[in-house]
Design an enzyme around this catalytic site. Structure first.
Site, PDB file in Angstrom:
ATOM      1  N   HIS A  86       0.810  -1.211   0.000  1.00 59.26           N
ATOM      2  CA  HIS A  86       0.000   0.000   0.000  1.00 59.26           C
ATOM      3  C   HIS A  86       0.845   1.263   0.000  1.00 59.26           C
ATOM      4  CE1 HIS A  86      -3.366   2.614   1.692  1.00 59.26           C
ATOM      5  NE2 HIS A  86      -3.925   2.031   0.652  1.00 59.26           N
ATOM      6  N   LYS A 135       3.292   4.353  -1.206  1.00 62.33           N
ATOM      7  CA  LYS A 135       3.452   5.204  -2.384  1.00 62.33           C
ATOM      8  C   LYS A 135       4.753   5.980  -2.222  1.00 62.33           C
ATOM      9  CE  LYS A 135      -1.240   4.681  -1.921  1.00 62.33           C
ATOM     10  NZ  LYS A 135      -1.950   4.229  -0.713  1.00 62.33           N
ATOM     11  N   LYS A 148      -3.922  10.809   4.530  1.00 66.85           N
ATOM     12  CA  LYS A 148      -3.441  10.112   5.719  1.00 66.85           C
ATOM     13  C   LYS A 148      -2.381  11.003   6.374  1.00 66.85           C
ATOM     14  CE  LYS A 148      -4.097   6.849   2.230  1.00 66.85           C
ATOM     15  NZ  LYS A 148      -5.519   6.670   2.373  1.00 66.85           N
ATOM     16  N   HIS A 198      -9.046  11.054   0.892  1.00 66.70           N
ATOM     17  CA  HIS A 198      -8.107   9.937   0.772  1.00 66.70           C
ATOM     18  C   HIS A 198      -6.827  10.196   1.570  1.00 66.70           C
ATOM     19  CE1 HIS A 198      -5.512   6.969  -1.489  1.00 66.70           C
ATOM     20  NE2 HIS A 198      -6.625   6.275  -1.341  1.00 66.70           N
ATOM     21  N   ASP A 244      17.322   9.370  -8.287  1.00 68.61           N
ATOM     22  CA  ASP A 244      18.763   9.622  -8.198  1.00 68.61           C
ATOM     23  C   ASP A 244      19.252   9.723  -6.753  1.00 68.61           C
ATOM     24  OD1 ASP A 244      19.040   9.586 -10.928  1.00 68.61           O
ATOM     25  OD2 ASP A 244      19.002  11.763 -11.161  1.00 68.61           O
ATOM     26  N   ASP A 260       0.690  19.900  17.935  1.00 72.82           N
ATOM     27  CA  ASP A 260       1.274  21.160  18.390  1.00 72.82           C
ATOM     28  C   ASP A 260       1.794  21.968  17.206  1.00 72.82           C
ATOM     29  OD1 ASP A 260       0.527  20.475  20.947  1.00 72.82           O
ATOM     30  OD2 ASP A 260       2.476  19.687  21.509  1.00 72.82           O
TER      31      ASP A 260
END
Length: 420
Positions: free
Chosen positions: A134, A136, A315, A313, A141, A320
């Site tokens: 899952h 991404k 996350k 979608h 380089d 603080d």
């Protein structure tokens, strides 16, 4: 030959070395840029790939054959043809609809394409539902890295329509890129020289650095070996430290009791706690599950917003004025107990403020706020559905243990027309 994905070589350090390095894992001197939605993410990552000279490492859960997928394909093919080493790791479930022709064009150009846990459909139904890749991540380089929740699909662009997703990623430049590069290379199954910073991944170093310089970044991840709960522990630790404010925006929210308790406890001690959840979910069960928790949190002062403009979608979270996290991990049983996930932790005041302003605008202009005292829902059918959803979601990871055991693998894709 199949290549195991869930292994990184580790060595145990001496105790004195561990004691001397309390900030292990936190890399200083980084530049972090927030990328909101595909409008910011795709131009940045595509331009970095076009400028690549040596290597592109890419992991994604979803790649579709739409305008974004075809643009990515063209960039990767062009890079491979000019001599750049390109390794693409795709999830067998999320990318299960890619055509052999699309993948063959990549492979024949020299792109090393790998599929995580591919499985043929049985009676037209996919069987590789669990333990998904899952993450991404893109590293170019070993100099610039991208990580977050955005897949390579057109539904992350506003012109997709009402179902376009609201999401976040970050671009990282600086010392932390070395960790992201090493991680991505190791997870691709390639032999890599073990860096000093990776020899202690089993040691559970402090999740809170002892110094407070800006530009600190730490990679955290979960696998099904030694790092099953690292991301959950990072959230719990940050919440326990919160003094002023907490904002969590998460697409699929159904965490375990320990994390729920820390959210509630932060609100009880006077911290301003806001949760931004889906009001227009792409998975109805996710909304039902999250709403099972509302009364538990609202009664202690947690403010809950439902984002209603389009599917959420993201996350992301902040605590603080200087702690933030961005990544692929939802706060639900799939992400916290089964999937392969990766987030970055960030200690940077300017980035924290930028993320806060983005989420505050979202909450103020595009969300509905749940009332502190909601009308009781005592209808029998609501109680029955609530009970079933709550317990199915709560025990979901354990229930999957009854399924036939298997070890997910990265399998290289080879075009039938491509000879090695």
């Amino acid at each position: 030959m199949n290549v195991a994905v869930e292994h990184i070589a580790t060595d145990q350090p001496p105790d004195d070395a561990k004691a001397r390095d309390l900030d292990y894992g936190w890399q200083p001197g980084n530049r972090i840029e927030l990328l909101e939605n595909g409008e910011a993410y795709f131009p940045a990552v595509f331009e970095a790939m076009r400028q690549a000279q040596r290597e592109i490492l890419l992991e994604t859960f979803i790649l579709f054959e739409d305008k974004v997928g075809h643009e990515l394909q063209g960039i990767l093919i062009e890079a491979a043809q000019r001599g750049v080493k390109v390794i693409v790791s795709l999830d067998g479930f999320g990318c299960g609809e890619l055509s052999p022709a699309f993948l063959s064009e990549l492979a024949e150009a020299g792109v090393k394409v790998q599929m995580f846990d591919p499985a043929a459909k049985i009676v037209g139904i996919r069987t590789n539902w669990f333990r998904r890749l899952h993450r991404k991540i893109v590293v170019v380089d070993a100099a610039v890295a991208f990580i977050g929740g955005i897949n390579f699909s057109a539904d992350h662009l506003g012109d997709f329509g009402p179902e376009a997703k609201q999401d976040y990623a970050v671009q990282v430049s600086g010392q932390a890129v070395a960790d992201l590069h090493h991680f991505a290379l190791a997870q691709s199954g390639r032999q890599v020289r073990t860096r000093r910073g990776w020899r202690r991944r089993q040691q559970r170093p402090s999740l809170w650095p002892t110094h407070t310089d800006d530009g600190l970044v730490r990679l955290i991840y979960r696998d099904n070996l030694q790092h099953r709960d690292d991301i959950e522990e990072a959230y719990i630790h940050a919440l326990s430290k919160a003094q002023k404010r907490v904002v969590i925006a998460n697409a699929y929210f159904f965490p375990g009791y320990r994390l729920l308790r820390e959210i509630r406890n932060a609100a009880r001690r006077g911290v301003q706690v806001q949760l931004i959840m889906q009001g227009q979910p792409d998975v109805l069960l996710a909304k039902l599950a999250a709403r099972m928790l509302y009364d538990y949190l609202l009664k202690d002062g947690v403010v809950i917003h439902e984002y209603c403009q389009r599917p959420l979608h993201g996350k992301v979270a902040l605590v603080d004025d200087d702690w933030s996290t961005v990544g692929s991990s939802n706060l639900d049983p799939l992400s916290l107990s089964l999937n392969l996930e990766a987030n970055v932790l960030i200690r940077d005041r300017a980035f924290n403020q930028q993320l806060y302003q983005s989420l505050e605008t979202l909450a103020r202009n595009h969300c509905q706020t749940m009332p502190e005292k909601r009308k009781p829902r005592l209808w029998l059918w609501r109680l029955t559905v609530g009970f079933l959803v709550f317990h199915v979601m709560r025990h979901f990871p354990a229930l999957t243990g009854w399924l036939p055991a298997h070890k997910p693998r990265l399998k290289p894709f080879e075009s039938q027309a491509h000879e090695h």
